[in-house]
Write a protein that holds these residues in place. Structure first.
Motif, PDB file in Angstrom:
ATOM      1  N   LEU A 105     -25.029  62.355  27.008  1.00  0.00           N
ATOM      2  CA  LEU A 105     -24.466  61.052  26.662  1.00  0.00           C
ATOM      3  C   LEU A 105     -23.501  60.617  27.765  1.00  0.00           C
ATOM      4  O   LEU A 105     -22.831  61.449  28.382  1.00  0.00           O
ATOM      5  CB  LEU A 105     -23.708  61.118  25.334  1.00  0.00           C
ATOM      6  N   SER A 106     -23.437  59.316  27.963  1.00  0.00           N
ATOM      7  CA  SER A 106     -22.485  58.734  28.911  1.00  0.00           C
ATOM      8  C   SER A 106     -21.673  57.672  28.197  1.00  0.00           C
ATOM      9  O   SER A 106     -22.147  57.048  27.252  1.00  0.00           O
ATOM     10  CB  SER A 106     -23.210  58.106  30.091  1.00  0.00           C
ATOM     11  N   CYS A 107     -20.474  57.464  28.686  1.00  0.00           N
ATOM     12  CA  CYS A 107     -19.603  56.415  28.152  1.00  0.00           C
ATOM     13  C   CYS A 107     -18.933  55.730  29.328  1.00  0.00           C
ATOM     14  O   CYS A 107     -18.084  56.327  30.004  1.00  0.00           O
ATOM     15  CB  CYS A 107     -18.565  57.016  27.212  1.00  0.00           C
ATOM     16  N   ALA A 108     -19.326  54.501  29.579  1.00  0.00           N
ATOM     17  CA  ALA A 108     -18.763  53.722  30.680  1.00  0.00           C
ATOM     18  C   ALA A 108     -17.600  52.899  30.161  1.00  0.00           C
ATOM     19  O   ALA A 108     -17.722  52.210  29.144  1.00  0.00           O
ATOM     20  CB  ALA A 108     -19.824  52.821  31.280  1.00  0.00           C
TER      21      ALA A 108
ATOM     22  N   TRP B 140     -15.026  62.403  22.221  1.00  0.00           N
ATOM     23  CA  TRP B 140     -16.297  62.143  21.555  1.00  0.00           C
ATOM     24  C   TRP B 140     -16.150  62.538  20.082  1.00  0.00           C
ATOM     25  O   TRP B 140     -15.609  63.613  19.774  1.00  0.00           O
ATOM     26  CB  TRP B 140     -17.432  62.949  22.171  1.00  0.00           C
ATOM     27  N   PHE B 141     -16.634  61.665  19.224  1.00  0.00           N
ATOM     28  CA  PHE B 141     -16.660  61.910  17.796  1.00  0.00           C
ATOM     29  C   PHE B 141     -18.075  61.634  17.290  1.00  0.00           C
ATOM     30  O   PHE B 141     -18.861  61.004  17.974  1.00  0.00           O
ATOM     31  CB  PHE B 141     -15.660  61.001  17.070  1.00  0.00           C
TER      32      PHE B 141
ATOM     33  N   TYR C  11     -22.948  59.138  17.600  1.00  0.00           N
ATOM     34  CA  TYR C  11     -21.896  59.661  18.470  1.00  0.00           C
ATOM     35  C   TYR C  11     -21.111  58.492  19.068  1.00  0.00           C
ATOM     36  O   TYR C  11     -21.693  57.542  19.593  1.00  0.00           O
ATOM     37  CB  TYR C  11     -22.498  60.521  19.571  1.00  0.00           C
ATOM     38  N   TYR C  12     -19.789  58.613  18.985  1.00  0.00           N
ATOM     39  CA  TYR C  12     -18.891  57.579  19.481  1.00  0.00           C
ATOM     40  C   TYR C  12     -17.997  58.137  20.583  1.00  0.00           C
ATOM     41  O   TYR C  12     -17.466  59.236  20.443  1.00  0.00           O
ATOM     42  CB  TYR C  12     -17.988  57.061  18.368  1.00  0.00           C
ATOM     43  N   CYS C  13     -17.822  57.381  21.640  1.00  0.00           N
ATOM     44  CA  CYS C  13     -16.781  57.754  22.587  1.00  0.00           C
ATOM     45  C   CYS C  13     -15.527  56.955  22.260  1.00  0.00           C
ATOM     46  O   CYS C  13     -15.599  55.869  21.658  1.00  0.00           O
ATOM     47  CB  CYS C  13     -17.213  57.546  24.033  1.00  0.00           C
ATOM     48  N   ALA C  14     -14.397  57.500  22.642  1.00  0.00           N
ATOM     49  CA  ALA C  14     -13.117  56.893  22.312  1.00  0.00           C
ATOM     50  C   ALA C  14     -12.129  57.145  23.435  1.00  0.00           C
ATOM     51  O   ALA C  14     -12.249  58.129  24.174  1.00  0.00           O
ATOM     52  CB  ALA C  14     -12.581  57.477  21.008  1.00  0.00           C
ATOM     53  N   ALA C  15     -11.141  56.264  23.530  1.00  0.00           N
ATOM     54  CA  ALA C  15     -10.122  56.376  24.569  1.00  0.00           C
ATOM     55  C   ALA C  15      -8.739  56.182  23.967  1.00  0.00           C
ATOM     56  O   ALA C  15      -8.552  55.391  23.039  1.00  0.00           O
ATOM     57  CB  ALA C  15     -10.366  55.333  25.669  1.00  0.00           C
TER      58      ALA C  15
ATOM     59  N   GLN D 246     -19.544  51.488  20.636  1.00  0.00           N
ATOM     60  CA  GLN D 246     -20.343  51.016  19.510  1.00  0.00           C
ATOM     61  C   GLN D 246     -21.149  52.134  18.862  1.00  0.00           C
ATOM     62  O   GLN D 246     -21.681  51.963  17.760  1.00  0.00           O
ATOM     63  CB  GLN D 246     -21.290  49.906  19.974  1.00  0.00           C
ATOM     64  N   GLY D 247     -21.257  53.269  19.533  1.00  0.00           N
ATOM     65  CA  GLY D 247     -21.980  54.402  18.983  1.00  0.00           C
ATOM     66  C   GLY D 247     -23.407  54.479  19.479  1.00  0.00           C
ATOM     67  O   GLY D 247     -24.034  53.461  19.781  1.00  0.00           O
ATOM     68  N   THR D 248     -23.917  55.698  19.570  1.00  0.00           N
ATOM     69  CA  THR D 248     -25.303  55.925  19.952  1.00  0.00           C
ATOM     70  C   THR D 248     -25.879  57.016  19.055  1.00  0.00           C
ATOM     71  O   THR D 248     -25.225  58.026  18.789  1.00  0.00           O
ATOM     72  CB  THR D 248     -25.416  56.294  21.447  1.00  0.00           C
ATOM     73  N   GLN D 249     -27.103  56.793  18.585  1.00  0.00           N
ATOM     74  CA  GLN D 249     -27.717  57.709  17.626  1.00  0.00           C
ATOM     75  C   GLN D 249     -28.292  58.934  18.340  1.00  0.00           C
ATOM     76  O   GLN D 249     -29.010  58.802  19.341  1.00  0.00           O
ATOM     77  CB  GLN D 249     -28.829  57.000  16.859  1.00  0.00           C
ATOM     78  N   VAL D 250     -27.984  60.089  17.802  1.00  0.00           N
ATOM     79  CA  VAL D 250     -28.597  61.347  18.240  1.00  0.00           C
ATOM     80  C   VAL D 250     -29.285  61.957  17.028  1.00  0.00           C
ATOM     81  O   VAL D 250     -28.657  62.182  15.991  1.00  0.00           O
ATOM     82  CB  VAL D 250     -27.544  62.323  18.807  1.00  0.00           C
ATOM     83  N   THR D 251     -30.576  62.196  17.159  1.00  0.00           N
ATOM     84  CA  THR D 251     -31.348  62.786  16.074  1.00  0.00           C
ATOM     85  C   THR D 251     -32.022  64.057  16.574  1.00  0.00           C
ATOM     86  O   THR D 251     -32.724  64.028  17.594  1.00  0.00           O
ATOM     87  CB  THR D 251     -32.413  61.814  15.553  1.00  0.00           C
ATOM     88  N   VAL D 252     -31.789  65.155  15.856  1.00  0.00           N
ATOM     89  CA  VAL D 252     -32.363  66.441  16.233  1.00  0.00           C
ATOM     90  C   VAL D 252     -33.331  66.865  15.135  1.00  0.00           C
ATOM     91  O   VAL D 252     -32.930  67.064  13.985  1.00  0.00           O
ATOM     92  CB  VAL D 252     -31.278  67.510  16.428  1.00  0.00           C
TER      93      VAL D 252
END
Length: 123
Positions: free
Chosen positions: A20-23, A36-37, A93-97, A115-121
């Protein structure tokens, strides 16, 4: 004001890897602690990993040894490398600052969120 945009989520089989990346916008990225949460359906937002402005790292016990948080201050970007993924890692998954350099494991301590990104395993 800081804007965060995550990317890199998706679907992966158990045992696989995702990055995952967070710009982040803004000119003082190196002074922010980043985290990351994740949030699964019907559950609270949980801490995953955090990194201070100086590069100190901390992880949730559930991901220790499998996930790696990092940052590139020259690119205003935070990363989360996730290896040996398990079905229980499925979440948004959310990034935060934070406006300070010291990291925190508490969602309430963070000032800006992506805004969050979905991770599905899959199993």
């Amino acid at each position: 004001q800081v804007q965060l945009v995550e990317s890199g989520g998706g679907l992966v089989q158990a045992g696989g890897s995702l990055g995952l990346s967070c710009a982040a916008s803004g000119r003082t990225f190196s002074s922010y602690a980043m985290g990351w949460f994740r949030q699964a359906p019907g559950k609270e937002r949980d801490f995953v990993a955090a990194i201070s402005g100086l590069g100190w790292r901390t992880y949730a016990d559930s991901v220790k040894g499998r996930f790696t948080i990092s940052r590139d201050n020259a690119k205003n970007t935070e990363y989360l490398q996730m290896n040996n993924l398990k079905p229980e890692d499925t979440a948004v998954y959310y990034c935060a600052a934070r406006d300070v350099s010291r990291y925190s494991t508490l969602p309430r301590d963070y000032d800006y969120w992506g805004q969050g990104t979905q991770v599905t395993v899959s199993s």
